[in-house]
Design a protein around this motif. Structure first.
Motif: not given
Length: 92
Positions: A71-92
């Motif tokens: 596990s890791a604790q990341l800034p919300k902005e990093a997750i939002e950027n990863a999603e916008a860049d296509g690195q991360l996909v939220l499934l639900e």
């Protein structure tokens, strides 16, 4: 004849939201996510399934591994950027 009112016992109860509520979402890392740990070392969240736990504040927890052992604790902005860049996909 009396008028009976029935309550649907199968209907979900309304969700109570609280400012301290944590929301966990399933996600998939499509391209490795890099981050720095508390010691400043570069780390990677590998490709594959993960859980994203949102909580009040500026950070989220990301959990991965066959049994959730990483596990890791990341800034919300990093997750939002990863999603916008296509690195991360939220499934639900």
């Amino acid at each position: 004849m009396p008028n009976h009112h029935f309550v649907d016992q199968t209907a979900p109860a309304p969700c109570a939201t609280s400012p301290l509520e944590r929301i966990t979402r399933r996600a998939r890392v499509i391209k490795p996510l890099t981050y720095r740990n508390s010691a400043g070392r570069k780390k990677i969240v590998p490709i594959g399934p993960c859980l994203i736990e949102h909580s009040p504040g500026t950070h989220v927890d990301i959990v991965w591994g066959a049994s959730g052992q990483h596990s890791a604790q990341l800034p919300k902005e990093a997750i939002e950027n990863a999603e916008a860049d296509g690195q991360l996909v939220l499934l639900e």
